[in-house]
Design an enzyme around this catalytic site. Structure first.
Site, mmCIF file in Angstrom:
data_model
loop_
_atom_site.group_PDB
_atom_site.id
_atom_site.type_symbol
_atom_site.label_atom_id
_atom_site.label_comp_id
_atom_site.label_asym_id
_atom_site.label_seq_id
_atom_site.Cartn_x
_atom_site.Cartn_y
_atom_site.Cartn_z
ATOM 1 N N HIS A 1 -57.368 -6.503 -5.212
ATOM 2 C CA HIS A 1 -58.570 -6.125 -5.965
ATOM 3 C C HIS A 1 -59.824 -6.689 -5.286
ATOM 4 O O HIS A 1 -60.833 -5.999 -5.189
ATOM 5 C CB HIS A 1 -58.507 -6.682 -7.401
ATOM 6 C CG HIS A 1 -57.378 -6.163 -8.236
ATOM 7 N ND1 HIS A 1 -56.494 -6.981 -8.886
ATOM 8 C CD2 HIS A 1 -56.990 -4.901 -8.539
ATOM 9 C CE1 HIS A 1 -55.610 -6.255 -9.555
ATOM 10 N NE2 HIS A 1 -55.880 -4.990 -9.349
ATOM 11 N N LYS B 1 -49.580 -1.655 -21.402
ATOM 12 C CA LYS B 1 -49.135 -2.941 -20.855
ATOM 13 C C LYS B 1 -49.429 -4.089 -21.802
ATOM 14 O O LYS B 1 -50.507 -4.154 -22.391
ATOM 15 C CB LYS B 1 -49.854 -3.228 -19.526
ATOM 16 C CG LYS B 1 -49.559 -2.246 -18.423
ATOM 17 C CD LYS B 1 -50.369 -2.612 -17.176
ATOM 18 C CE LYS B 1 -50.307 -1.521 -16.131
ATOM 19 N NZ LYS B 1 -51.286 -1.738 -15.050
ATOM 20 N N ARG C 1 -53.191 2.559 -3.099
ATOM 21 C CA ARG C 1 -52.211 1.828 -2.267
ATOM 22 C C ARG C 1 -51.210 2.824 -1.711
ATOM 23 O O ARG C 1 -51.570 3.763 -1.043
ATOM 24 C CB ARG C 1 -51.550 0.729 -3.097
ATOM 25 C CG ARG C 1 -52.518 -0.365 -3.543
ATOM 26 C CD ARG C 1 -51.919 -1.228 -4.618
ATOM 27 N NE ARG C 1 -51.582 -0.402 -5.772
ATOM 28 C CZ ARG C 1 -50.821 -0.758 -6.773
ATOM 29 N NH1 ARG C 1 -50.282 -1.943 -6.766
ATOM 30 N NH2 ARG C 1 -50.589 0.040 -7.777
ATOM 31 N N SER D 1 -50.481 -6.820 -9.698
ATOM 32 C CA SER D 1 -50.549 -7.952 -10.619
ATOM 33 C C SER D 1 -49.154 -8.285 -11.141
ATOM 34 O O SER D 1 -48.813 -9.466 -11.293
ATOM 35 C CB SER D 1 -51.477 -7.618 -11.789
ATOM 36 O OG SER D 1 -52.771 -7.369 -11.310
HETATM 37 N N1 COA Z 1 -54.533 -4.085 -4.667
HETATM 38 C C1 COA Z 1 -53.534 -4.638 -5.368
HETATM 39 N N2 COA Z 1 -53.112 -4.173 -6.541
HETATM 40 C C2 COA Z 1 -53.738 -3.103 -7.038
HETATM 41 C C3 COA Z 1 -54.782 -2.473 -6.378
HETATM 42 C C4 COA Z 1 -55.176 -3.011 -5.130
HETATM 43 N N3 COA Z 1 -56.157 -2.469 -4.418
HETATM 44 N N4 COA Z 1 -55.184 -1.415 -7.113
HETATM 45 C C5 COA Z 1 -54.417 -1.390 -8.201
HETATM 46 N N5 COA Z 1 -53.535 -2.412 -8.160
HETATM 47 C C6 COA Z 1 -52.473 -2.683 -9.127
HETATM 48 C C7 COA Z 1 -52.855 -3.531 -10.265
HETATM 49 O O1 COA Z 1 -52.633 -4.874 -9.973
HETATM 50 C C8 COA Z 1 -51.952 -3.011 -11.336
HETATM 51 O O2 COA Z 1 -50.704 -3.637 -11.201
HETATM 52 P P1 COA Z 1 -49.761 -3.877 -12.431
HETATM 53 O O3 COA Z 1 -49.387 -2.524 -12.946
HETATM 54 O O4 COA Z 1 -48.676 -4.616 -11.798
HETATM 55 O O5 COA Z 1 -50.554 -4.671 -13.404
HETATM 56 C C9 COA Z 1 -51.765 -1.541 -10.995
HETATM 57 O O6 COA Z 1 -52.093 -1.440 -9.665
HETATM 58 C C10 COA Z 1 -52.673 -0.604 -11.708
HETATM 59 O O7 COA Z 1 -53.615 -1.341 -12.359
HETATM 60 P P2 COA Z 1 -55.179 -1.172 -12.420
HETATM 61 O O8 COA Z 1 -55.782 -0.737 -11.148
HETATM 62 O O9 COA Z 1 -55.697 -2.405 -13.041
HETATM 63 O O10 COA Z 1 -55.315 0.017 -13.334
HETATM 64 P P3 COA Z 1 -54.672 0.179 -14.685
HETATM 65 O O11 COA Z 1 -53.713 1.286 -14.506
HETATM 66 O O12 COA Z 1 -54.177 -1.061 -15.285
HETATM 67 O O13 COA Z 1 -55.971 0.578 -15.498
HETATM 68 C C11 COA Z 1 -57.644 2.043 -16.338
HETATM 69 C C12 COA Z 1 -56.356 1.862 -15.580
HETATM 70 C C13 COA Z 1 -58.056 0.829 -17.143
HETATM 71 C C14 COA Z 1 -58.733 2.320 -15.333
HETATM 72 C C15 COA Z 1 -57.408 3.250 -17.259
HETATM 73 O O14 COA Z 1 -56.322 2.978 -18.089
HETATM 74 C C16 COA Z 1 -58.611 3.607 -18.085
HETATM 75 O O15 COA Z 1 -59.532 4.235 -17.602
HETATM 76 N N6 COA Z 1 -58.608 3.206 -19.366
HETATM 77 C C17 COA Z 1 -59.688 3.521 -20.280
HETATM 78 C C18 COA Z 1 -59.287 4.628 -21.267
HETATM 79 C C19 COA Z 1 -59.522 5.972 -20.666
HETATM 80 O O16 COA Z 1 -60.619 6.370 -20.306
HETATM 81 N N7 COA Z 1 -58.424 6.723 -20.548
HETATM 82 C C20 COA Z 1 -58.430 8.031 -19.956
HETATM 83 C C21 COA Z 1 -58.307 7.937 -18.467
HETATM 84 S S1 COA Z 1 -57.992 9.503 -17.788
#
Ligand code: COA
Length: 165
Positions: free
Chosen positions: A16, A40, A89, A127
């Site tokens: 991140h 989650k 990724r 994560s």
């Molecule tokens: N390097 C390392 N890890 C990464 C990364 C990077 N560059 N990019 C993503 N990840 C990992 C994260 O650590 C996370 O790992 P985990 O699943 O083990 O925790 C995973 O990839 C995805 O997590 P993250 O990037 O934090 O996204 P998310 O899927 O948790 O969150 C939101 C997504 C919050 C952006 C999305 O749910 C959202 O927009 N929510 C708001 C509600 C909404 O508008 N919904 C409609 C969307 S269409």
């Protein structure tokens, strides 16, 4: 141009941080926005995740940390951000990211999603992996900022203590 980099950041990893630093070079302003993820069960509460992000981003003057609930596009609109940044990724991220980007565009076509390719060293970092390796006694040095490594260790010790009879 103001950009929002949303995620659950539970906790922030070096993957991140790489995306945040690069986004900060591309956009005038970057808001790192912590979101609850419905699917989650978090280890750290939103406040703790924001504290870690704020410390980790303290050297980046055009980066701020915030949190939001509800739709991401509504939040971006409120903050007058024209761009959503996401890190990509391995290939396996694509279907999920594609779906989110298309849905977000449908909800608000004036907000663009921009993808930054993750650094090769972070391609398999997440994560969850960082949490699991720490919980099982492995080292995550170099995979997450030092302060996160320490907070994670303390948090997992706390969890073990709480689960003891
Ligand atoms: N390097 C390392 N890890 C990464 C990364 C990077 N560059 N990019 C993503 N990840 C990992 C994260 O650590 C996370 O790992 P985990 O699943 O083990 O925790 C995973 O990839 C995805 O997590 P993250 O990037 O934090 O996204 P998310 O899927 O948790 O969150 C939101 C997504 C919050 C952006 C999305 O749910 C959202 O927009 N929510 C708001 C509600 C909404 O508008 N919904 C409609 C969307 S269409």
């Amino acid at each position: 141009m103001r950009a929002v980099y949303p995620g659950s950041f539970d906790p922030v990893t070096n993957g991140h941080v790489d995306i945040i630093e690069r986004a900060a070079r591309v956009f005038d302003e970057v808001i790192v926005a912590v979101a609850p993820n419905r699917g989650k069960e978090p280890l750290f509460c939103i406040q703790e995740r924001m504290e870690m992000l704020s410390e980790v981003c303290a050297h980046l003057k055009n980066v701020s940390v915030d949190s939001f609930e509800g739709l991401l596009v509504s939040y971006a609109e409120r903050r007058q951000a024209g761009v959503i940044v996401r890190g990509l990724r391995a290939v396996s991220d694509f279907p999920y990211e594609f779906e989110m980007a298309l849905m977000n565009r449908r909800l608000n076509p004036s907000i663009e999603t921009v993808f930054l390719m993750t650094g090769a060293e972070n391609a398999y970092l997440s994560s969850s992996v960082v949490k699991e390796v720490t919980a099982l006694g492995g080292s995550i040095d170099g995979l997450a900022p030092d302060l996160v490594v320490e907070r994670l260790r303390l948090k997992l010790q706390e969890e073990v203590r709480e689960s003891e009879p």
